[in-house]
Design an enzyme around this catalytic site. Structure first.
Site, PDB file in Angstrom:
ATOM      1  N   SER A 196      35.112  34.847  51.412  1.00 35.79           N
ATOM      2  CA  SER A 196      36.148  33.920  51.858  1.00 35.79           C
ATOM      3  C   SER A 196      35.644  33.115  53.067  1.00 35.79           C
ATOM      4  O   SER A 196      34.611  32.469  52.974  1.00 35.79           O
ATOM      5  CB  SER A 196      37.443  34.681  52.157  1.00 35.79           C
ATOM      6  N   ASP A 292      40.046  30.033  42.039  1.00 36.79           N
ATOM      7  CA  ASP A 292      40.110  30.900  43.216  1.00 36.79           C
ATOM      8  C   ASP A 292      41.567  31.093  43.666  1.00 36.79           C
ATOM      9  O   ASP A 292      42.277  30.130  43.960  1.00 36.79           O
ATOM     10  CB  ASP A 292      39.290  30.279  44.341  1.00 36.79           C
ATOM     11  N   HIS A 359      39.811  36.462  43.983  1.00 39.59           N
ATOM     12  CA  HIS A 359      39.271  36.069  45.288  1.00 39.59           C
ATOM     13  C   HIS A 359      38.557  37.277  45.878  1.00 39.59           C
ATOM     14  O   HIS A 359      39.115  38.361  45.926  1.00 39.59           O
ATOM     15  CB  HIS A 359      40.409  35.621  46.211  1.00 39.59           C
TER      16      HIS A 359
END
Length: 414
Positions: A196, A292, A359
């Protein structure tokens, strides 16, 4: 094997997009997320290794501090055997702050202060110390560098009036000095990873990491869920670009961005990985879900772009999306794949783009390496990354478009 892909996360509706941007939902570390199990579990999973927190003493003398002025920190599990001289550095993720309000709030959390960080952290997925869970990296020196600067380890400056320190670049530098002094300078293999906001950081710092080592060290980088796109939201606006503009300008990121980009583009554009990856010299692996889940929630269909809540059901559960909404996501996927064309031409780079609503797939055990992990060409993520790192085979895997992949662990919210 426990199917973690069926976890149902709570709390997103009541907190909304603000919390997603400010704290960044940590999909990889489930100890920070409430969830329900809607199925029976026959046996408890093995307990993960718990690794203590270490402060970087003396970092403050170099101005390398968290948003609130506290010392930066990390967790380190020492390597052994064949991995004793191999190092894996994982940069923690967790969103960004982009103005006084969000940064002042952030410094009261573990994302802005080491005072609030967990004293021990579970090492799972890519950080696991078990060969059956992490076949290629289990016995390496494995480090998780905690994220407390709000700008993907890239800011420089301060806001004296609000007692905020933007020192991400300095934190990166003192942390690398710390690890080099603990043996990383003698590494025969080194991998920089992140998920991330940490995945973005691993892209931003990839060549800096490579430059730490002499030619005898095999050095590569892995970005998981870090390919944040400069894409239009559902209203035709630029939610992500507007947000990143605040991060770059308020936290002083511009001066630390690669000149190969800033020489011909504005600084905000150069915070987007799509404008950086082609010029990175160090071998880089991009692991990303084509849809995502964080970008769906926070940049494609945030509340600010959907005042009539037409996307609420869809963004919580892709099975509730209309045909036109799925088509919007397909266009996003196409934009992502187009941004990778130049990058993928390099023989040294790797790709694993699966068509999932997910994710952070390297930090969670169920998506990294488990009996029912997501696969492309019959390879789970862990094997694909290992094959690429050790040059066992070229990995340039791009999934067919949704809904063709039945191995996905899609995130469902309510």
């Amino acid at each position: 094997m426990m199917d973690f892909g069926k976890w149902v996360f709570l709390g997103l509706v009541c907190f909304g997009t603000f919390l997603v941007f400010v704290e960044g939902f940590d999909y990889a570390n489930v100890s920070h997320i409430s969830f329900l199990e809607s199925y029976e579990v026959s046996a408890a999973p093995p307990q993960p290794l718990m690794v203590p927190l270490t402060l970087i003493n003396g970092a403050d003398s170099k101005g390398a501090v968290c948003l609130d002025g506290t010392l930066p920190a990390y967790h380190w599990d020492r390597g052994y055997g064949s991995g004793a001289n191999s190092w894996l550095i994982q940069l923690e993720g967790g969103g960004w702050c982009n103005n006084v309000r969000t940064c002042v709030y952030r410094k009261t959390t573990r994302r802005g202060s080491s005072k609030y960080m967990e004293k021990q952290l579970a090492f799972t997925g890519l950080l696991s110390n078990k060969a059956e869970e992490n076949p290629d990296f289990f016995n390496w020196n494995r480090v998780k560098l905690r994220y407390c600067d709000g700008a993907s380890f890239a800011g420089e400056g301060q806001d004296e009036a609000n007692q905020l320190f933007f020192r991400g670049q300095r934190i990166w530098s003192v942390a690398m000095e710390e690890f080099m002094g603990k043996g990383m300078r003698n590494a025969d293999k080194a991998l920089l990873s992140g998920c991330s906001a940490g995945g973005l950081a691993s892209i931003l710092h990839c060549d800096e990491f490579g430059d730490l080592f002499s030619g005898h060290t095999k050095v590569k980088c892995l970005s998981d869920a870090g390919l944040f796109m400069d894409a239009l939201d559902v209203s035709g606006g630029h939610t992500m670009r507007d947000f990143y503009h605040g991060v770059v300008t308020y936290l002083g990121v511009g001066k630390n961005l690669p000149s190969s980009c800033t020489n011909h583009m504005d600084s905000t554009s150069c915070f987007f990985p799509q404008n950086l990856i082609t010029n990175i010299k160090t071998p880089l692996f991009i692991l990303n879900a084509a849809y995502d889940a964080w970008q769906v929630q926070a940049s494609l269909a945030p509340r600010t772009a959907d005042p009539h809540h037409l996307w609420d059901q869809c963004k919580m559960n892709h099975a509730r999306c209309s045909a036109s909404q799925i088509q919007f996501f397909q266009r996003f996927r196409t934009q992502m794949l187009n941004s990778l064309k130049g990058f993928s031409r390099s023989r040294s780079n790797g790709l694993f783009i699966n068509s999932c609503f997910a994710h952070c797939q390297s930090e969670r055990q169920d998506t990294w390496f488990a009996d029912d992990s997501p696969v492309l060409r019959n390879k789970p993520v862990a094997i694909a990354v290992g094959d690429w790192f050790f040059d066992r085979s070229a990995i340039k895997f791009i999934d067919c478009a949704y809904p063709c992949d039945n191995s996905c662990h899609n995130l469902i919210f309510r």
